[in-house]
Scaffold this motif. Sequence first.
Motif, PDB file in Angstrom:
ATOM      1  N   ASP A 174       0.704  -1.392  -0.169  1.00 20.44           N
ATOM      2  CA  ASP A 174      -0.383   0.186   0.220  1.00 20.44           C
ATOM      3  C   ASP A 174       0.882   1.043  -0.078  1.00 20.44           C
ATOM      4  OD1 ASP A 174      -2.012  -1.327  -0.179  1.00 20.44           O
ATOM      5  OD2 ASP A 174      -2.482  -1.086   2.157  1.00 20.44           O
ATOM      6  N   ASP A 175       0.343   1.773  -0.386  1.00 23.70           N
ATOM      7  CA  ASP A 175       0.522   3.381  -0.590  1.00 23.70           C
ATOM      8  C   ASP A 175       1.569   3.743  -1.304  1.00 23.70           C
ATOM      9  OD1 ASP A 175      -0.664   3.455   1.495  1.00 23.70           O
ATOM     10  OD2 ASP A 175       0.629   3.926   3.311  1.00 23.70           O
ATOM     11  N   HIS A 227      -6.066   3.131  -4.044  1.00 25.02           N
ATOM     12  CA  HIS A 227      -5.587   2.978  -3.096  1.00 25.02           C
ATOM     13  C   HIS A 227      -6.286   4.828  -2.125  1.00 25.02           C
ATOM     14  CE1 HIS A 227      -5.594   1.983   1.328  1.00 25.02           C
ATOM     15  NE2 HIS A 227      -3.878   2.497   1.553  1.00 25.02           N
ATOM     16  N   HIS A 251      -5.609   9.713   0.740  1.00 17.43           N
ATOM     17  CA  HIS A 251      -5.026   8.753   1.368  1.00 17.43           C
ATOM     18  C   HIS A 251      -6.440   9.027   2.854  1.00 17.43           C
ATOM     19  CE1 HIS A 251      -3.534   5.706   4.564  1.00 17.43           C
ATOM     20  NE2 HIS A 251      -3.010   4.616   3.079  1.00 17.43           N
TER      21      HIS A 251
HETATM   22 ZN   LIG Z   1      -2.058   2.717   3.004  1.00 17.61          ZN
END
Ligand SMILES: [Zn+2]
Length: 262
Positions: free
Chosen positions: A67-68, A117, A121
Motif C-alpha cells: 500500500d501507499d 488506494h 489517503h
Molecule cells: Zn494506506
Amino acid sequence: MSRTAALRVRAAVAVLLLGLTGCASQEPLPPTPIPRAENAVDAADMSHLPVLTAPTACAGYVALTFDDGPTEFTSDLLAVLDHYKVPAVFFNNGVQERARPREVERTKAAGHQLGNHSMTHPDLLSMDLEAALADIDASTVVHRDLGHEPPTMFRPPFGNTSPELRAAVESRGMIEVLWTVDSKDFEAATAEQVAEQSKGMTDGGILLLHDGKALTVDALPLIIEHYWAQNLCFGQVVTADIELPTAWFGLTHRARASKQEP
Ligand SMILES: [Zn+2]
C-alpha cells in the motif's frame, strides 16, 4: 531563349532546389538514446539476496500487497520480486502515482496488479460518502490519464470502510480487498520482525505490506522463504465466490489469492 523565358527557368530551378531541401529536412530524426539510469531495475545487483527454491508443486496460493506507493522504494521492491519471480498487488495513491508515473509503468510492465488506494489517503469514514467517492474517483482518473486500465480492486485507507462505501466502490467495477494478515511493517523496527509478523497466511491469504520502508524490502526474501517452505506459492488477487474472513475488525471481503494467470 528570351530574357523572360530564362528568368522562368531560373525560378523553376530555385523552386526545385527548395523542394529538395525541404524533403531533406523531413528525414526522420535518429532515436533518442536511453540514459543508463533508465535500466536501473534490470542492472540492480541482486547477489546479496539468498538463494531460495520455489515449490515444485503449489499446495495453495497467498498474495503480497503493498500500500501507499509508488515511492522511492518501489524500484527496490520490484527488483526483489522480479529476482524471485513473485507477483504482487500495489494499492497506489493517486497523488503518488501522479508524482511517480515511471514507477507505475514499471510495476505494470513487470506483470503486477495495480489497485486503487484513494487519491489522498484520507479516513474515508470521516467524510460524507460523496466526498469519499470523489477522492476515490480522482485516483482512478490519475491512473487512467497515465494510460492504464482503471483499477478493478480497491483498498480503503486504514481499512476503514462501510457497507455503503463498499457498494459504491463495487458499482464502479472494483472489488474491495482487505487482508488476512497484517505485517505491521510501518511500526516494525527490523526486517526480521516484519517477516515474523507476516506469518500465518493459509491458502487464499492476503498479506498487508507497505511501499515506503527499506525494512519491508529487506523482509521480502524472509517472507518468501517462509511460505515457499510450506509449499505455498505467490499468486494474484481474484474475486472469491464467497465472503471470506479478514484480519480487520472481523470484516469480510470477496477477495482471495489464486494462481496467477499467464
Ligand atoms: Zn494506506
